[in-house]
Write a protein that holds these residues in place. Sequence first.
Motif, mmCIF file in Angstrom:
data_model
loop_
_atom_site.group_PDB
_atom_site.id
_atom_site.type_symbol
_atom_site.label_atom_id
_atom_site.label_comp_id
_atom_site.label_asym_id
_atom_site.label_seq_id
_atom_site.Cartn_x
_atom_site.Cartn_y
_atom_site.Cartn_z
ATOM 1 N N ALA A 96 -26.587 -16.443 17.224
ATOM 2 C CA ALA A 96 -26.404 -15.319 16.308
ATOM 3 C C ALA A 96 -27.669 -15.058 15.508
ATOM 4 O O ALA A 96 -28.019 -13.909 15.259
ATOM 5 C CB ALA A 96 -25.228 -15.575 15.383
ATOM 6 N N SER A 97 -28.371 -16.106 15.123
ATOM 7 C CA SER A 97 -29.583 -15.926 14.325
ATOM 8 C C SER A 97 -30.695 -15.265 15.122
ATOM 9 O O SER A 97 -31.653 -14.763 14.541
ATOM 10 C CB SER A 97 -30.056 -17.275 13.787
ATOM 11 N N LEU A 155 -30.181 -12.654 17.157
ATOM 12 C CA LEU A 155 -29.891 -11.233 17.312
ATOM 13 C C LEU A 155 -30.657 -10.442 16.262
ATOM 14 O O LEU A 155 -30.860 -10.916 15.142
ATOM 15 C CB LEU A 155 -28.396 -10.973 17.129
ATOM 16 N N ARG A 180 -26.496 -8.246 14.598
ATOM 17 C CA ARG A 180 -26.027 -9.559 14.124
ATOM 18 C C ARG A 180 -24.928 -9.375 13.090
ATOM 19 O O ARG A 180 -23.884 -10.009 13.165
ATOM 20 C CB ARG A 180 -27.182 -10.374 13.540
ATOM 21 N N THR A 225 -21.232 -10.453 14.205
ATOM 22 C CA THR A 225 -20.869 -11.756 13.639
ATOM 23 C C THR A 225 -20.151 -11.681 12.300
ATOM 24 O O THR A 225 -19.646 -12.697 11.829
ATOM 25 C CB THR A 225 -22.109 -12.664 13.486
ATOM 26 N N LEU A 278 -20.957 -16.600 19.928
ATOM 27 C CA LEU A 278 -22.108 -16.162 19.129
ATOM 28 C C LEU A 278 -22.684 -17.252 18.233
ATOM 29 O O LEU A 278 -23.845 -17.180 17.849
ATOM 30 C CB LEU A 278 -21.737 -14.928 18.310
ATOM 31 N N TYR A 279 -21.900 -18.247 17.882
ATOM 32 C CA TYR A 279 -22.408 -19.284 16.983
ATOM 33 C C TYR A 279 -22.742 -20.597 17.672
ATOM 34 O O TYR A 279 -23.284 -21.491 17.030
ATOM 35 C CB TYR A 279 -21.407 -19.539 15.848
ATOM 36 N N TYR A 328 -27.674 -2.218 21.729
ATOM 37 C CA TYR A 328 -28.233 -3.562 21.881
ATOM 38 C C TYR A 328 -28.568 -3.861 23.338
ATOM 39 O O TYR A 328 -29.655 -4.339 23.660
ATOM 40 C CB TYR A 328 -27.269 -4.623 21.343
#
Length: 156
Positions: A2-3, A5, A10, A14, A74-75, A137
């Motif tokens: 996620a970080s 994106l 993001r 998220t 995502l995480y 995206y």
Amino acid sequence: MASQLPPFPRVVFTVLEPISLISGAVAPLISPDWFITEQIVSPETLHHTDNARLVALQLGNAYGLLFMVGVAVLYTTSELKVVRSYLWALWIADLGHIGLTAYLLGYDRFMAVAEWNAMTWGNVGATAFLCLTRTAYLLGLFGGVSSPASGPKKIQ
């Protein structure tokens, strides 16, 4: 992942999307009859069967599953390919969600945007926003994915 994106997707994928998924999971649990009634606004009072309530509760459960899968993907993954595949799957599902809603609303109700209730805005408006964000995206319109901070590069 996620970080990695870009900032806008993001936040959308998220933060905003998980909130909307939890809302979709909790609403039918709190009041299945309300949830069913709000899908397509009708001037007449509707009486719901246990079958309809079960489908609403199962849909809520599916939203809960989507929430957990999204957070997990995502995480926890650092694989861009996994994230892109996940977003492609959601993109396809977004089109189906909007298409099925439009089909059952019918042309006139679908085009009468000023008469949409909050549920229709969620089913069509919010889903279209998510789909457009995914499209942008996936097309690279937000720029590349940032790489995690790594040490200095080796000079060869």
